[in-house]
Scaffold this active site. Structure first.
Site, short mmCIF file in Angstrom:
data_model
loop_
_atom_site.label_atom_id
_atom_site.label_comp_id
_atom_site.label_asym_id
_atom_site.label_seq_id
_atom_site.Cartn_x
_atom_site.Cartn_y
_atom_site.Cartn_z
N GLU A 152 0.80 -1.24 0.00
CA GLU A 152 0.00 0.00 0.00
C GLU A 152 0.82 1.28 0.00
OE1 GLU A 152 -3.56 0.01 2.53
OE2 GLU A 152 -3.03 -2.02 3.14
N HIS A 240 -11.10 4.62 18.34
CA HIS A 240 -12.07 3.64 18.82
C HIS A 240 -11.57 2.96 20.09
CE1 HIS A 240 -14.05 2.94 14.63
NE2 HIS A 240 -14.72 3.82 15.34
N TYR A 241 -12.53 2.62 20.94
CA TYR A 241 -12.24 1.74 22.05
C TYR A 241 -13.50 0.92 22.32
CZ TYR A 241 -10.00 -0.07 26.20
OH TYR A 241 -9.40 -0.91 27.12
N PRO A 243 -10.73 -0.93 19.89
CA PRO A 243 -10.43 -0.79 18.47
C PRO A 243 -10.50 -2.13 17.75
CG PRO A 243 -8.40 -0.86 19.72
CD PRO A 243 -9.53 -0.88 20.73
N TYR A 246 -5.11 -3.66 17.67
CA TYR A 246 -4.42 -3.06 18.80
C TYR A 246 -3.04 -2.53 18.42
CZ TYR A 246 -8.24 -4.89 21.55
OH TYR A 246 -9.49 -5.14 22.05
N HIS A 247 -3.08 -1.45 17.67
CA HIS A 247 -1.90 -0.65 17.31
C HIS A 247 -2.46 0.75 17.13
CE1 HIS A 247 2.11 -0.09 15.29
NE2 HIS A 247 1.46 1.00 14.88
N LEU A 248 -1.94 1.71 17.87
CA LEU A 248 -2.59 3.02 17.93
C LEU A 248 -2.81 3.62 16.55
CD1 LEU A 248 -3.61 5.08 20.09
CD2 LEU A 248 -1.53 6.38 19.58
N HIS A 249 -4.04 4.04 16.29
CA HIS A 249 -4.39 4.69 15.03
C HIS A 249 -5.52 5.67 15.27
CE1 HIS A 249 -6.95 1.12 15.44
NE2 HIS A 249 -7.85 1.74 14.69
N HIS A 251 -8.77 7.68 13.42
CA HIS A 251 -9.70 7.76 12.29
C HIS A 251 -9.86 9.23 11.89
CE1 HIS A 251 -11.20 3.56 12.37
NE2 HIS A 251 -10.79 3.64 13.63
#
Length: 318
Positions: A152, A240-241, A243, A246-249, A251
């Protein structure tokens, strides 16, 4: 019968002037035009998909002009149309998960939802061990494919090296696989951090405030630069929680994106509010969201409901 025939004859007489409005992903459009030199509004909405097996098989068999937009690990996404003809415009966005897991099947199946309150103790003793297990099962391969340059790369809108080149503050910004990448009012991007020690908003502390503000500012700048028709105050940032992974991102969506359960209270936590909450917390630089009780929504098929919160509810009520 004559009245019905006369009514049906009006549609071919419609002469288009301009597109007046369209909703998320163009599922519903309103056209301004005329019939017999008199102004007319025509609203078109895609019919609901059939639910019986035979009709679904027929639908699948009529898919044509399938164009792959991207592939990453077990995830594939396409544009396609359901009518024959080489010049038929794409009318469907397809997402394929192959091979899918039992967890995927549960996620996409109808299910009830529950509101749960996760105390710091429940997080530390029950939820965090669950998160560790999920991370150890290889569910983040597709994320690492992007971060490490294997997949990507042409889709990445912006890559930030971090303030003063700080590697642990670097992140990328790219389209979410569920966005058609055309309809700006349904814009959905993901900002994914490169560091691997922050798994969710539960890991955020006061020491991260400057970094979070830097990400916020750079995300907004990169978004409006890439999409000039979008203003900064038309962009919404949230986490989100629980999410999906489980790897910080973060939206990044257009404010006109039609709200679904993924943007609901108890699922989406606004970035600005998270920053303000961290700033207001007592306890010094190491104080963070792990010290708070969080109330959020869980599906009844989610492992955290069946393995943690449902048993806890039964123990309280028993």
């Amino acid at each position: 019968m004559e009245e019905t025939t006369a009514s049906e004859a009006l549609i071919p007489l419609f002469k288009l002037d301009r597109l007046l409005n369209q909703d998320q992903a163009g599922r519903r459009i309103t056209l301004l035009g005329s019939i017999d030199d008199k102004p007319a509004l025509l609203t078109a909405e895609r019919a609901a998909f059939p639910s019986d097996v035979k009709a679904l098989e027929a639908f699948h068999q009529c898919l044509c002009n399938v164009k792959n937009l991207g592939t990453n690990d077990i995830y594939y996404w396409y544009l396609a149309c359901a009518s024959q003809g080489e010049d038929s415009p794409p009318e469907l966005k397809l997402n394929l998960i192959h091979p899918c897991t039992e967890k995927h099947i549960r996620k996409y199946s109808p299910q009830g939802v529950r509101m749960v309150t996760e105390t710091p103790e429940i997080y530390e003793n029950r939820v965090r061990p669950y998160i560790i297990k999920q991370r150890e099962e290889g569910r983040l391969d597709w994320v690492y494919n992007v971060l490490e340059g294997r997949k990507e790369q042409k889709d990445i809108i912006y890559r930030d090296p971090g303030q003063d080149g700080a590697k642990d503050e670097a992140f990328i910004l790219a389209p979410d696989l569920n966005w058609d990448r055309k309809t700006l009012t349904s814009m959905h991007l993901l900002a994914i951090v490169e560091r691997r020690d922050i798994w969710s908003l539960r890991d955020l502390k006061q020491t991260h405030i400057t970094w979070l503000k830097h990400m916020r500012d750079k995300i907004l700048e990169a978004t409006v630069k890439k999409y000039p028709d979008v203003d900064k105050d038309q962009v919404k940032l949230y986490m989100h929680y629980q999410p999906t992974f489980y790897h910080l991102h973060i939206h990044v969506v257009h404010v006109m994106l039609e709200p679904t359960s993924t943007q609901a209270i108890g699922k989406a936590f606004g970035l600005e509010n998270l920053i303000s909450q961290l700033e207001a917390m007592a306890g010094g630089p190491e104080a963070g969201t792990a010290d708070l009780s969080l109330t959020y929504i869980l599906g009844e098929a989610h492992d955290l409901w069946t393995q943690v919160f449902q048993p806890l509810k039964g123990a309280v009520e028993g």
